[in-house]
Write a protein that holds these residues in place. Structure first.
Motif, mmCIF file in Angstrom:
data_model
loop_
_atom_site.group_PDB
_atom_site.id
_atom_site.type_symbol
_atom_site.label_atom_id
_atom_site.label_comp_id
_atom_site.label_asym_id
_atom_site.label_seq_id
_atom_site.Cartn_x
_atom_site.Cartn_y
_atom_site.Cartn_z
ATOM 1 N N UNK A 244 0.638 -1.195 0.004
ATOM 2 C CA UNK A 244 0.147 0.075 0.021
ATOM 3 C C UNK A 244 0.911 1.250 0.036
ATOM 4 N N UNK A 245 2.096 1.144 0.600
ATOM 5 C CA UNK A 245 2.998 2.277 0.660
ATOM 6 C C UNK A 245 3.064 2.410 -0.691
ATOM 7 N N UNK A 246 3.520 1.626 -1.700
ATOM 8 C CA UNK A 246 3.816 1.839 -3.279
ATOM 9 C C UNK A 246 2.618 2.450 -4.121
ATOM 10 N N UNK B 248 0.148 3.859 -2.864
ATOM 11 C CA UNK B 248 -0.221 5.582 -2.493
ATOM 12 C C UNK B 248 0.509 6.537 -3.418
ATOM 13 N N UNK B 249 1.677 6.196 -3.422
ATOM 14 C CA UNK B 249 2.640 7.223 -4.153
ATOM 15 C C UNK B 249 2.230 7.063 -5.822
ATOM 16 N N UNK B 250 2.190 5.840 -6.035
ATOM 17 C CA UNK B 250 1.765 5.650 -7.475
ATOM 18 C C UNK B 250 0.465 6.030 -7.678
ATOM 19 N N UNK C 168 -1.067 8.947 -6.405
ATOM 20 C CA UNK C 168 -0.917 10.488 -6.535
ATOM 21 C C UNK C 168 -0.218 10.979 -7.781
ATOM 22 N N UNK C 169 0.700 10.049 -8.405
ATOM 23 C CA UNK C 169 1.237 10.176 -9.720
ATOM 24 C C UNK C 169 0.268 10.189 -10.702
ATOM 25 N N UNK C 170 -0.545 8.835 -10.766
ATOM 26 C CA UNK C 170 -1.494 8.933 -11.548
ATOM 27 C C UNK C 170 -2.630 9.753 -11.679
ATOM 28 N N UNK C 171 -3.136 10.472 -10.399
ATOM 29 C CA UNK C 171 -3.937 11.544 -10.307
ATOM 30 C C UNK C 171 -3.388 12.939 -10.796
#
Lengths: 117, 179
Positions: free
Chosen positions: A77-79, A81-83, A85-88
């Motif tokens: 889930x750490x991974x 979350x960051x991904x 935000x990038x796609x958002x």
């Protein structure tokens, strides 16, 4: 009482359906992105709730502790979350471009402009 | 959280929607603390509630703050959501109970991480050692996705106009922070 132990999944399902409803029923593109965000958070909650062990603590090694939560979903889930935000960011950039091209971020207005030549 | 979600659906002021979305994510972060996932809670509060909200506010500044008022109510999406939710809840009936130590997820590789990672990697935080050592390829893939997203954002809004160029570089700056 056996079935009540599943309440964490039910919370997730309710949140997920809220996000799903926003995505398919709302006209505004930014609101759709927010809906996707809700959907995503509900999946995160699903994973984290699966990793919980009754009586366990956070997975940080300490000599006095015997029972830990499962660390693997936390890492995934750490991974995620960051991904997410990038796609958002990418989705919001698309919204900005659509606003430039059509002058609106409402879906039915865009459809109307597409239909007239 | 469900209350915030419903408020999100009803609210028409997009600024309020974005703020509520940040609040929603922050509530989720505190929920993670309750479920023993402190690292995830940190990340969600910083990246999910912080950077995502900033990105959305920038988009609002570049577009518009009001949603259009016309609203045709139709029952079809609501029905579809209810049916999907019912099917999902039926699907959960076979799942292991909340907090059950005998669930399949706790049997496979997780015990090995808990028992051996202190000796093999030497970091007390198991999440850190799994992230950086055992599953380092996942993190490499994550960085690839972020790079692709950054390139996409730059290609979409980076070179359109001089005023937009400034905004585009700010957006990608947020991405690099996230990494």
């Amino acid at each position: 009482m056996n079935v009540l132990g599943l309440y964490n999944y039910w919370i997730v399902v309710v949140l997920m359906m809220t996000g799903f409803y926003v995505v398919i029923a709302q006209n505004n593109l930014i609101k759709k992105v927010v809906g996707l965000n809700i959907f995503q958070v509900s999946v995160f909650v699903f994973y984290i709730s699966m990793s919980k062990v009754k009586g366990g603590t956070a997975p940080i090694l300490d000599p006095g502790i015997q029972v830990y939560g499962n660390p693997l979903p936390h890492v995934l889930i750490l991974t995620a979350i960051v991904v997410g935000v990038a796609t958002m960011a990418l989705a919001l950039a698309l919204v900005v471009r659509i606003r430039h091209a059509y002058g609106t971020i409402e879906e039915d207005d865009i459809d109307a402009q597409e239909e007239e030549p | 959280m469900a209350v915030i979600g419903v408020a999100l659906v009803r609210l028409r002021d997009l600024f309020g929607v974005v703020m509520l979305s940040g609040l929603f994510t922050l509530t989720a972060a505190s929920l993670y603390v309750v479920m023993d996932a402190v690292d995830v809670a940190f990340t969600e509060a910083a990246v999910g509630a912080g950077i995502a909200t900033v990105l959305m506010l920038e988009t609002l500044a570049l577009t518009t703050g009001r949603e259009k008022v016309t609203r045709r109510r139709s029952l079809a999406p609501f029905l579809m959501v209810v049916v999907t939710g019912a099917v999902l809840i039926y699907g959960t009936l076979d799942m292991p109970r909340y907090g059950d130590p005998g669930a399949p997820i706790h049997q496979h590789v997780a015990p090995r991480y808990i028992e051996e990672s202190g000796r093999e990697v030497g970091v007390p935080n198991i999440v850190t050692s799994v992230l950086a050592s055992y599953r380092g390829y996942d993190t490499l893939g994550e960085v690839t996705v972020i790079f692709t997203a950054t390139a996409g954002v730059l290609a979409l809004i980076g070179r359109s106009r001089r005023t937009r160029r400034r905004k585009g570089s700010q957006t990608t700056g947020g991405d690099q922070d996230a990494r």
